[in-house]
Design a protein around this motif. Sequence first.
Motif, PDB file in Angstrom:
ATOM      1  N   HIS A   1       0.828  -1.215   0.000  1.00 36.22           N
ATOM      2  CA  HIS A   1       0.000   0.000   0.000  1.00 36.22           C
ATOM      3  C   HIS A   1       0.858   1.260   0.000  1.00 36.22           C
ATOM      4  CE1 HIS A   1      -3.363   2.652   0.895  1.00 36.22           C
ATOM      5  NE2 HIS A   1      -2.653   3.169   1.886  1.00 36.22           N
ATOM      6  N   GLY A   2       1.953   1.275   0.774  1.00 36.21           N
ATOM      7  CA  GLY A   2       2.807   2.448   0.825  1.00 36.21           C
ATOM      8  C   GLY A   2       3.436   2.769  -0.516  1.00 36.21           C
ATOM      9  N   TYR A   3       3.863   1.739  -1.248  1.00 32.16           N
ATOM     10  CA  TYR A   3       4.470   1.959  -2.561  1.00 32.16           C
ATOM     11  C   TYR A   3       3.424   2.407  -3.576  1.00 32.16           C
ATOM     12  CZ  TYR A   3       8.719  -0.192  -0.789  1.00 32.16           C
ATOM     13  OH  TYR A   3       9.861  -0.455  -0.068  1.00 32.16           O
ATOM     14  N   ARG A   4       2.217   1.855  -3.489  1.00 26.37           N
ATOM     15  CA  ARG A   4       1.168   2.306  -4.410  1.00 26.37           C
ATOM     16  C   ARG A   4       0.806   3.759  -4.155  1.00 26.37           C
ATOM     17  NH1 ARG A   4      -0.998  -3.074  -3.530  1.00 26.37           N
ATOM     18  NH2 ARG A   4      -2.269  -2.248  -1.826  1.00 26.37           N
ATOM     19  N   GLU A   5       0.776   4.159  -2.883  1.00 28.61           N
ATOM     20  CA  GLU A   5       0.494   5.553  -2.565  1.00 28.61           C
ATOM     21  C   GLU A   5       1.623   6.468  -3.031  1.00 28.61           C
ATOM     22  OE1 GLU A   5      -2.143   7.111  -1.205  1.00 28.61           O
ATOM     23  OE2 GLU A   5      -3.250   5.225  -1.426  1.00 28.61           O
ATOM     24  N   PHE A   6       2.854   6.000  -2.899  1.00 28.91           N
ATOM     25  CA  PHE A   6       3.986   6.825  -3.321  1.00 28.91           C
ATOM     26  C   PHE A   6       3.974   7.073  -4.823  1.00 28.91           C
ATOM     27  CE2 PHE A   6       8.390   6.719  -5.036  1.00 28.91           C
ATOM     28  CZ  PHE A   6       8.782   7.984  -4.638  1.00 28.91           C
ATOM     29  N   PHE A   7       3.614   6.060  -5.582  1.00 31.34           N
ATOM     30  CA  PHE A   7       3.571   6.213  -7.036  1.00 31.34           C
ATOM     31  C   PHE A   7       2.254   6.807  -7.534  1.00 31.34           C
ATOM     32  CE2 PHE A   7       7.038   3.096  -6.759  1.00 31.34           C
ATOM     33  CZ  PHE A   7       7.959   3.704  -7.585  1.00 31.34           C
ATOM     34  N   GLY A   8       1.457   7.359  -6.637  1.00 32.01           N
ATOM     35  CA  GLY A   8       0.296   8.147  -7.022  1.00 32.01           C
ATOM     36  C   GLY A   8      -0.964   7.378  -7.266  1.00 32.01           C
TER      37      GLY A   8
ATOM     38  N   ALA B   1       4.118   4.641   6.644  1.00 32.34           N
ATOM     39  CA  ALA B   1       4.460   3.611   5.656  1.00 32.34           C
ATOM     40  C   ALA B   1       4.740   4.228   4.290  1.00 32.34           C
ATOM     41  CB  ALA B   1       3.325   2.585   5.557  1.00 32.34           C
ATOM     42  N   LYS B   2       3.992   5.235   3.923  1.00 33.59           N
ATOM     43  CA  LYS B   2       4.202   5.902   2.633  1.00 33.59           C
ATOM     44  C   LYS B   2       5.548   6.617   2.609  1.00 33.59           C
ATOM     45  CE  LYS B   2       2.081   9.382  -0.387  1.00 33.59           C
ATOM     46  NZ  LYS B   2       0.939  10.325  -0.530  1.00 33.59           N
ATOM     47  N   VAL B   3       5.904   7.289   3.704  1.00 32.89           N
ATOM     48  CA  VAL B   3       7.183   7.987   3.768  1.00 32.89           C
ATOM     49  C   VAL B   3       8.341   6.987   3.737  1.00 32.89           C
ATOM     50  CG1 VAL B   3       8.649   9.400   5.242  1.00 32.89           C
ATOM     51  CG2 VAL B   3       6.262  10.016   4.926  1.00 32.89           C
ATOM     52  N   CYS B   4       8.212   5.876   4.440  1.00 29.92           N
ATOM     53  CA  CYS B   4       9.259   4.843   4.412  1.00 29.92           C
ATOM     54  C   CYS B   4       9.405   4.240   3.011  1.00 29.92           C
ATOM     55  CB  CYS B   4       8.949   3.750   5.431  1.00 29.92           C
ATOM     56  SG  CYS B   4       9.157   4.263   7.148  1.00 29.92           S
ATOM     57  N   ALA B   5       8.281   4.029   2.325  1.00 34.65           N
ATOM     58  CA  ALA B   5       8.352   3.528   0.953  1.00 34.65           C
ATOM     59  C   ALA B   5       9.023   4.546   0.034  1.00 34.65           C
ATOM     60  CB  ALA B   5       6.946   3.199   0.449  1.00 34.65           C
ATOM     61  N   ALA B   6       8.680   5.812   0.201  1.00 32.49           N
ATOM     62  CA  ALA B   6       9.313   6.855  -0.620  1.00 32.49           C
ATOM     63  C   ALA B   6      10.804   6.955  -0.328  1.00 32.49           C
ATOM     64  CB  ALA B   6       8.635   8.200  -0.353  1.00 32.49           C
ATOM     65  N   ALA B   7      11.195   6.904   0.952  1.00 33.85           N
ATOM     66  CA  ALA B   7      12.611   6.975   1.303  1.00 33.85           C
ATOM     67  C   ALA B   7      13.373   5.775   0.751  1.00 33.85           C
ATOM     68  CB  ALA B   7      12.770   7.051   2.822  1.00 33.85           C
ATOM     69  N   THR B   8      12.736   4.608   0.734  1.00 26.92           N
ATOM     70  CA  THR B   8      13.393   3.414   0.181  1.00 26.92           C
ATOM     71  C   THR B   8      13.622   3.558  -1.315  1.00 26.92           C
ATOM     72  OG1 THR B   8      12.354   2.034   1.879  1.00 26.92           O
ATOM     73  CG2 THR B   8      13.217   0.914  -0.073  1.00 26.92           C
ATOM     74  N   VAL B   9      12.611   4.024  -2.032  1.00 22.89           N
ATOM     75  CA  VAL B   9      12.745   4.184  -3.485  1.00 22.89           C
ATOM     76  C   VAL B   9      13.778   5.262  -3.816  1.00 22.89           C
ATOM     77  CG1 VAL B   9      11.528   4.838  -5.593  1.00 22.89           C
ATOM     78  CG2 VAL B   9      10.417   3.362  -3.921  1.00 22.89           C
ATOM     79  N   ILE B  10      13.754   6.375  -3.088  1.00 19.51           N
ATOM     80  CA  ILE B  10      14.679   7.472  -3.364  1.00 19.51           C
ATOM     81  C   ILE B  10      16.116   7.081  -3.020  1.00 19.51           C
ATOM     82  CG2 ILE B  10      15.291   9.829  -2.659  1.00 19.51           C
ATOM     83  CD1 ILE B  10      12.301  10.390  -2.383  1.00 19.51           C
TER      84      ILE B  10
END
Length: 291
Positions: free
Chosen positions: A69-76, A257-266
Motif C-alpha cells: 500500500h505504501g508503494y502504491r500511494e507513493f507512485f500516485g 508507511a508511505k514515507v518509508c516507501a518513498a525513502a526506500t525508493v529514493i
Amino acid sequence: MNRPLLAPRRPGSPATRRRRHTGTLLGLVAWLCGIGFFLPVAWMVLTSFHSETDAATNPPSVGAGLSLHGYREFFGAGSGVSPWPPLINSLTASVVATVLVLLLAVPAAYALAIKPVRKWSDVLFFFLSTKMLPLVAGLLPVYLVAQNTGMLDSIWLLVLLYTSMNLPIAVWMMRSFLAEVPVEMLEAASIDGAGLTCTLTRIVAPVAMPGIAATALISFIFSWNELLFARVLTGIVAGTSPVFLTGLVTSQGLFLAKVCAAATVISLPVIVAGFAAQDKLVQGLSLGAVK
C-alpha cells in the motif's frame, strides 16, 4: 661470533593469544557498529511493506502482515501525484553536476599534484576554505542572484550549485589520487610527444580510474541528497526527490508507511551506484592513503 637466532613465537604463547583475542574483540565491535548503522535502514524497509495502521502502532509491530500500500500511494495510486518528475530532476542534476565536477577537478588536481605549481598548498587551502562557510549563510545571496537572473525553479541552477559545492572536495580527493601516478609514465608520454589532453585521457585516467570512480560516487551522493538549496530555490518545475519526500509529511492522516516507501525508493539509486562501484570505491579511497 655468531649470534643465536631468536626462537620463533609458539602458536600457544601468551602474546599470540592476546593478539588473537584482541582481533576477535575488534571484529565483534566492527560487526556491532555495522549492525547498528544498518538496523535503521532495515527497519525503514520493513515499515514500508506494512499498512499505515500497523506502521503507526506503538510499540511497532514486527510480525504484522506485509502490504504494498505504501508503494502504491507513493507512485500516485490514491493521490494521482507522480514522483517521476522529481526523480528525473534529481538524476539530471546529480549526473550533469558529477560530470562537470570531474571535467574540472581532474585537470586542476593534475596541475596541483604533478605540474610544478607555486604555492600549491595555498591553492588547496583556498579550495578548502570555500567549504567553511555554512550553506545557510549563502542562501539569501544565491536566492537574490537567481531571482534577478530569472533562474529560480530551474534545474540548471541546481547543476551550477552542486558543481561549485562538490568541486573543492573533488580537487582534494583527486590530488591525492594523482600524486600516486608514476612520474616515469608521464615523462615517457611527454617524450613521445603526448599533449595534455592525450596524457589525461590515455595515461592518467586509466591509472587513476579507482580514484575517479570514488570521487564521482561521492559527488553523486552529495548532489542526490542535497535538500536545503533545492527546497528554497525550486518549486513545481525543478523540485528534486528530497523535496518531494518532505512534502509527504503532513499534519493530517497516517503517512509513516508511505514515507518509508518513498525513502526506500529514493535511496535506491545511491545504493545501486554504491554497490556497482564498491570495488572501485574501496580501491580509490585506499589509493591516496598515507602508507
